[in-house]
Design a protein around this motif. Structure first.
Motif, PDB file in Angstrom:
ATOM      1  N   LEU A   1      -6.606  10.899  11.241  1.00 12.23           N
ATOM      2  CA  LEU A   1      -5.199  11.281  11.367  1.00 12.23           C
ATOM      3  C   LEU A   1      -4.679  11.826  10.034  1.00 12.23           C
ATOM      4  O   LEU A   1      -3.873  12.766  10.011  1.00 12.23           O
ATOM      5  CB  LEU A   1      -4.368  10.074  11.804  1.00 12.23           C
ATOM      6  N   GLY A   2      -5.153  11.236   8.917  1.00 14.01           N
ATOM      7  CA  GLY A   2      -4.798  11.783   7.611  1.00 14.01           C
ATOM      8  C   GLY A   2      -5.330  13.192   7.435  1.00 14.01           C
ATOM      9  O   GLY A   2      -4.640  14.071   6.889  1.00 14.01           O
ATOM     10  N   MET A   3      -6.571  13.433   7.890  1.00 10.89           N
ATOM     11  CA  MET A   3      -7.138  14.786   7.851  1.00 10.89           C
ATOM     12  C   MET A   3      -6.291  15.746   8.689  1.00 10.89           C
ATOM     13  O   MET A   3      -6.039  16.893   8.296  1.00 10.89           O
ATOM     14  CB  MET A   3      -8.567  14.769   8.393  1.00 10.89           C
ATOM     15  N   LEU A   4      -5.836  15.259   9.855  1.00 13.05           N
ATOM     16  CA  LEU A   4      -5.007  16.094  10.727  1.00 13.05           C
ATOM     17  C   LEU A   4      -3.709  16.481  10.031  1.00 13.05           C
ATOM     18  O   LEU A   4      -3.291  17.647  10.066  1.00 13.05           O
ATOM     19  CB  LEU A   4      -4.720  15.332  12.024  1.00 13.05           C
ATOM     20  N   GLY A   5      -3.056  15.514   9.381  1.00 11.34           N
ATOM     21  CA  GLY A   5      -1.827  15.817   8.660  1.00 11.34           C
ATOM     22  C   GLY A   5      -2.050  16.796   7.519  1.00 11.34           C
ATOM     23  O   GLY A   5      -1.247  17.714   7.299  1.00 11.34           O
ATOM     24  N   PHE A   6      -3.161  16.626   6.793  1.00 11.63           N
ATOM     25  CA  PHE A   6      -3.454  17.538   5.680  1.00 11.63           C
ATOM     26  C   PHE A   6      -3.708  18.951   6.187  1.00 11.63           C
ATOM     27  O   PHE A   6      -3.278  19.937   5.565  1.00 11.63           O
ATOM     28  CB  PHE A   6      -4.660  17.028   4.893  1.00 11.63           C
ATOM     29  N   LEU A   7      -4.410  19.076   7.304  1.00  7.33           N
ATOM     30  CA  LEU A   7      -4.690  20.403   7.861  1.00  7.33           C
ATOM     31  C   LEU A   7      -3.406  21.104   8.285  1.00  7.33           C
ATOM     32  O   LEU A   7      -3.244  22.313   8.062  1.00  7.33           O
ATOM     33  CB  LEU A   7      -5.650  20.275   9.050  1.00  7.33           C
ATOM     34  N   MET A   8      -2.488  20.359   8.898  1.00  4.54           N
ATOM     35  CA  MET A   8      -1.218  20.961   9.307  1.00  4.54           C
ATOM     36  C   MET A   8      -0.385  21.342   8.082  1.00  4.54           C
ATOM     37  O   MET A   8       0.295  22.376   8.080  1.00  4.54           O
ATOM     38  CB  MET A   8      -0.460  19.997  10.217  1.00  4.54           C
ATOM     39  N   PHE A   9      -0.458  20.526   7.031  1.00  8.47           N
ATOM     40  CA  PHE A   9       0.199  20.893   5.779  1.00  8.47           C
ATOM     41  C   PHE A   9      -0.417  22.167   5.208  1.00  8.47           C
ATOM     42  O   PHE A   9       0.287  23.026   4.663  1.00  8.47           O
ATOM     43  CB  PHE A   9       0.069  19.743   4.777  1.00  8.47           C
ATOM     44  N   GLY A  10      -1.734  22.309   5.351  1.00  7.14           N
ATOM     45  CA  GLY A  10      -2.404  23.511   4.879  1.00  7.14           C
ATOM     46  C   GLY A  10      -1.939  24.754   5.604  1.00  7.14           C
ATOM     47  O   GLY A  10      -1.805  25.832   5.008  1.00  7.14           O
ATOM     48  N   VAL A  11      -1.698  24.648   6.915  1.00  3.23           N
ATOM     49  CA  VAL A  11      -1.195  25.800   7.675  1.00  3.23           C
ATOM     50  C   VAL A  11       0.151  26.257   7.116  1.00  3.23           C
ATOM     51  O   VAL A  11       0.422  27.457   6.988  1.00  3.23           O
ATOM     52  CB  VAL A  11      -1.082  25.450   9.174  1.00  3.23           C
ATOM     53  N   ILE A  12       1.001  25.304   6.767  1.00  5.78           N
ATOM     54  CA  ILE A  12       2.301  25.651   6.184  1.00  5.78           C
ATOM     55  C   ILE A  12       2.111  26.341   4.839  1.00  5.78           C
ATOM     56  O   ILE A  12       2.780  27.333   4.526  1.00  5.78           O
ATOM     57  CB  ILE A  12       3.169  24.393   6.038  1.00  5.78           C
ATOM     58  N   LYS A  13       1.151  25.837   4.034  1.00  2.00           N
ATOM     59  CA  LYS A  13       0.915  26.426   2.720  1.00  2.00           C
ATOM     60  C   LYS A  13       0.411  27.861   2.816  1.00  2.00           C
ATOM     61  O   LYS A  13       0.663  28.677   1.935  1.00  2.00           O
ATOM     62  CB  LYS A  13      -0.097  25.582   1.939  1.00  2.00           C
ATOM     63  N   THR A  14      -0.295  28.199   3.888  1.00  2.00           N
ATOM     64  CA  THR A  14      -0.778  29.575   4.041  1.00  2.00           C
ATOM     65  C   THR A  14       0.357  30.541   4.373  1.00  2.00           C
ATOM     66  O   THR A  14       0.203  31.750   4.210  1.00  2.00           O
ATOM     67  CB  THR A  14      -1.841  29.671   5.147  1.00  2.00           C
ATOM     68  N   GLY A  15       1.485  30.018   4.853  1.00  2.00           N
ATOM     69  CA  GLY A  15       2.593  30.885   5.237  1.00  2.00           C
ATOM     70  C   GLY A  15       2.292  31.754   6.434  1.00  2.00           C
ATOM     71  O   GLY A  15       2.937  32.788   6.647  1.00  2.00           O
ATOM     72  N   SER A  16       1.315  31.358   7.246  1.00  2.00           N
ATOM     73  CA  SER A  16       0.893  32.160   8.392  1.00  2.00           C
ATOM     74  C   SER A  16       1.809  31.928   9.586  1.00  2.00           C
ATOM     75  O   SER A  16       1.882  30.817  10.110  1.00  2.00           O
ATOM     76  CB  SER A  16      -0.549  31.818   8.767  1.00  2.00           C
ATOM     77  N   ARG A  17       2.516  32.967   9.995  1.00  2.00           N
ATOM     78  CA  ARG A  17       3.375  32.857  11.171  1.00  2.00           C
ATOM     79  C   ARG A  17       2.551  32.698  12.443  1.00  2.00           C
ATOM     80  O   ARG A  17       2.892  31.898  13.320  1.00  2.00           O
ATOM     81  CB  ARG A  17       4.266  34.103  11.267  1.00  2.00           C
ATOM     82  N   SER A  18       1.463  33.458  12.529  1.00  2.00           N
ATOM     83  CA  SER A  18       0.601  33.333  13.701  1.00  2.00           C
ATOM     84  C   SER A  18      -0.014  31.942  13.768  1.00  2.00           C
ATOM     85  O   SER A  18      -0.177  31.378  14.860  1.00  2.00           O
ATOM     86  CB  SER A  18      -0.486  34.403  13.658  1.00  2.00           C
ATOM     87  N   GLY A  19      -0.330  31.360  12.599  1.00  2.00           N
ATOM     88  CA  GLY A  19      -0.881  30.010  12.590  1.00  2.00           C
ATOM     89  C   GLY A  19       0.070  28.990  13.165  1.00  2.00           C
ATOM     90  O   GLY A  19      -0.334  28.106  13.932  1.00  2.00           O
ATOM     91  N   SER A  20       1.354  29.091  12.814  1.00  2.00           N
ATOM     92  CA  SER A  20       2.331  28.131  13.330  1.00  2.00           C
ATOM     93  C   SER A  20       2.486  28.264  14.840  1.00  2.00           C
ATOM     94  O   SER A  20       2.601  27.258  15.554  1.00  2.00           O
ATOM     95  CB  SER A  20       3.684  28.340  12.638  1.00  2.00           C
ATOM     96  N   VAL A  21       2.456  29.502  15.329  1.00  2.00           N
ATOM     97  CA  VAL A  21       2.585  29.719  16.776  1.00  2.00           C
ATOM     98  C   VAL A  21       1.381  29.130  17.506  1.00  2.00           C
ATOM     99  O   VAL A  21       1.516  28.458  18.546  1.00  2.00           O
ATOM    100  CB  VAL A  21       2.728  31.218  17.078  1.00  2.00           C
ATOM    101  N   ILE A  22       0.178  29.339  16.958  1.00  2.00           N
ATOM    102  CA  ILE A  22      -1.033  28.869  17.629  1.00  2.00           C
ATOM    103  C   ILE A  22      -1.133  27.346  17.559  1.00  2.00           C
ATOM    104  O   ILE A  22      -1.649  26.707  18.482  1.00  2.00           O
ATOM    105  CB  ILE A  22      -2.264  29.558  17.016  1.00  2.00           C
ATOM    106  N   VAL A  23      -0.644  26.734  16.489  1.00  2.00           N
ATOM    107  CA  VAL A  23      -0.593  25.270  16.434  1.00  2.00           C
ATOM    108  C   VAL A  23       0.284  24.740  17.567  1.00  2.00           C
ATOM    109  O   VAL A  23      -0.057  23.739  18.224  1.00  2.00           O
ATOM    110  CB  VAL A  23      -0.078  24.793  15.064  1.00  2.00           C
ATOM    111  N   MET A  24       1.409  25.401  17.827  1.00  2.00           N
ATOM    112  CA  MET A  24       2.269  24.988  18.930  1.00  2.00           C
ATOM    113  C   MET A  24       1.543  25.135  20.277  1.00  2.00           C
ATOM    114  O   MET A  24       1.685  24.282  21.170  1.00  2.00           O
ATOM    115  CB  MET A  24       3.540  25.844  18.948  1.00  2.00           C
TER     116      MET A  24
END
Length: 456
Positions: free
Chosen positions: A216-239
Motif C-alpha cells: 500500500l505504501g508502494m501504491l501511494g508512492f506511485l500515485m505521488f509519482g504520477v502527480i510529480k510527472t505532471g501528466s494530464r493523461s496519467g491522471s485521467v487513466i488512473v481514474m
C-alpha cells in the motif's frame, strides 16, 4: 549434456581472444557469463522478468547504445530459446494464440506499406524497432507456462518505484516535470500508471499485514509519482483504473454490511478534501487546461495541447491522401515537418525540433501503414483486452476468485498501457507486447484448466 564440451571449448576460446584483445579486463567476466547462461537455460522465463525489470532504468544508458543490459539479456534469451526449440525441449504448440489472426495480417500490411514508403531507410529503422516487441511477444508466448506473474508484478512495481526514488529530483528544466530515469515524463507516467493496479493487487493478495502495508505504501508512492510527472493523461487513466477496480468488485457488495458503508463514507469525507488540498496548484491547473481541447489546433494558450491537436490534423491529411498504404512506417515526422504547424509549435528558436512523431500510436499506425494496417493494430490491442476480460469471466464462473483477481488487475494494467498509446508513439513498447502475450496465455490457461486451482 553432449553440448557441455563444445560450449566449454568455445567459451575458453572466447576467454583467450579477450586476453589477446585491447580489452583483456573483460576476460574474468567469462566465468560469471557461463553461470548466467546456465541459469538462463534452466529458467528461461527469468529472462522475461529481467527484461521487464530493466525497462524503468533504460535511461541510464545513452540513447542508441549498442550494448545495454536489456539487449544482452534479450540476445541471450533468444539464443537459449532457439536452442531449446531445436532440441525440442520447448513445444512449438505454445505459440498458439488467437492474436495471430490480427497480428499476421497487420505485418503483411506493414510490409506492403514499406514497399510504397516515401523514405524506405526510415521505414526499415522502424521495422527494426518493432522487431524487438515482436520478439518479446513470441518469447513470452513460448515461456508463459513457466512465467510467474506474481514475481512479474513484484519486480515491475519495485523497479518502477526504485527508478522514481533514485531520480526524484530528475526534473525537466523547461517544464518542471519529473522524468524518473527516462527522457520523457509522459513515458514515466505510463510506467507508473501501468503498475498501480499491480501494486493494489499485491496488497490484496498479501497475507501478512506488514507486507500489505508495504505494498500500500508502494501504491501511494506511485500515485505521488504520477502527480510529480505532471501528466494530464496519467491522471485521467488512473481514474479509469479506479473505476475498473470498482467495477470488478461490484459483485462483492453482497458481502458488505451497513457499517462498512459508514467507514467508506467517513474515509471519503476526510480523504478527498485532504487529497485535493495536497495537490500542487500547477498540477491542478494542467488538468483543468484540458477543457480548451475543444478549440483545436488553433489554440495557443497551451502549446502542448495545441501541438497534439495539430498531430491529429496532419495525420488525418495523410490518411486522406494515402488511405490504403499510408506514408510508410516511421515517416510521420517527415510529413509533419512539411506543415506550418511544425514551425508554429517548435520548442525554441535554437532547437526547433520540427520532426515530431504523432504522440499517438493508433494515429501513427493509421497514417503510416494505412487504414487496413492501422485498424488491424487497433483490433490486436482490443483483442488483448478481451482476452483479459474473458479470463476473468471464466474464472469467476468457476468460483476461482484468486485467478479472477489476477486477470482483472493484469487487465487493468494492460488497459492503462493501451490507453496511453493515445498519447505516446510507442508501438515497440516491451511492456505492451509482453502484456499482449500474457493475455493470450492467460485465456488459454483459463479455458484449458476448468477445475484446477493454479498459482499466479
Amino acid at each position: 549434456m553432449p553440448l557441455i564440451i563444445p560450449l566449454s571449448l568455445l567459451l575458453g576460446l572466447a576467454g583467450l581472444l579477450l586476453l589477446a584483445s585491447p580489452l583483456p579486463y573483460l576476460a574474468p567476466l567469462i566465468a560469471p557469463a557461463i553461470i548466467a547462461l546456465g541459469v538462463l537455460y534452466r529458467y528461461p522465463a527469468w529472462g522475461i522478468l529481467g527484461i521487464l525489470a530493466m525497462v524503468p532504468v533504460e535511461g541510464l544508458f545513452p540513447a542508441g547504445s549498442a550494448i545495454t543490459g536489456a539487449k544482452l539479456l534479450g540476445y541471450a534469451l533468444i539464443g537459449v530459446v532457439a536452442l531449446q526449440l531445436l532440441l525440442r525441449q520447448l513445444p512449438e504448440y505454445r505459440l498458439r494464440s488467437n492474436l495471430w489472426k490480427f497480428l499476421l495480417p497487420f505485418l503483411l500490411c506493414y510490409l506492403l506499406s514499406m514497399m510504397f514508403s516515401r523514405h524506405v531507410p526510415l521505414s526499415f529503422h522502424d521495422l527494426r524497432q518493432l522487431a524487438v516487441g515482436l520478439s518479446l511477444f513470441g518469447l513470452t508466448l513460448l515461456l508463459y507456462r513457466e512465467l510467474s506473474l506474481l514475481w512479474l508484478a513484484r519486480l515491475l512495481v519495485l523497479a518502477v518505484a526504485f527508478s522514481g526514488v533514485i531520480a526524484l529530483d530528475n526534473i525537466d528544466a523547461t517544464t518542471g516535470r519529473s522524468m524518473g530515469l527516462l527522457a520523457d515524463p509522459n513515458y514515466f507516467a505510463m510506467l507508473l500508471t501501468a503498475v498501480i493496479p499491480l501494486a493494489f493487487w499485491l496488497a490484496l493478495q498479501s497475507r501478512g499485514w506488514l507486507l500489505r502495508l508495504f505494498w500500500l505504501g508502494m501504491l501511494g508512492f506511485l500515485m505521488f509519482g504520477v502527480i510529480k510527472t505532471g501528466s494530464r493523461s496519467g491522471s485521467v487513466i488512473v481514474m479509469v483504473c479506479i473505476a475498473g477496480t470498482l467495477w470488478h468488485f461490484r459483485d462483492y457488495r453482497k458481502h458488505l454490511q451497513p457499517r462498512h458503508f459508514g467507514f467508506v463514507l467517513l474515509s471519503l469525507i476526510i480523504g478527498l478534501p485532504v487529497l485535493f488540498a495536497a495537490l500542487p496548484d500547477e498540477y491542478v491547473a494542467r488538468v483543468q487546461s484540458l477543457v480548451i481541447l475543444k478549440e483545436g489546433a488553433r489554440n495557443f494558450e497551451d502549446p502542448s495541447l495545441g501541438r497534439r491537436s495539430s498531430y491529429v490534423v496532419v495525420g488525418t491529411d495523410i490518411i486522406k491522401n494515402s488511405p490504403l498504404f499510408g506514408s510508410g512506417p516511421g515517416t510521420f515526422p517527415l510529413e509533419y515537418a512539411q506543415r506550418p504547424y511544425s514551425v508554429a509549435y517548435s520548442l525554441s528558436a535554437n532547437d526547433p525540433n520540427l520532426f515530431r512523431v504523432a504522440h499517438n500510436t493508433y494515429l501513427g499506425m493509421l497514417s503510416e501503414t494505412g487504414l487496413p494496417g492501422g485498424l488491424l493494430f487497433i483490433g490486436l490491442v482490443v483483442l488483448g483486452l478481451k482476452n483479459y476480460l474473458a479470463s476473468r469471466a471464466i474464472w469467476l464462473n468457476r468460483g476461482n476468485e484468486r485467478q479472477a483477481q489476477l486477470a482483472a488487475f493484469f487487465g487493468l494494467s494492460y488497459a492503462a498501457v493501451a490507453l496511453f498509446l493515445l498519447f505516446l508513439s510507442i508501438p515497440n513498447s516491451k511492456l505492451l507486447w509482453i502484456m499482449l502475450a500474457i493475455s493470450s496465455g492467460m485465456r488459454l490457461q483459463a479455458e484449458e484448466q476448468p477445475a484446477l486451482e493454479t498459482r499466479p
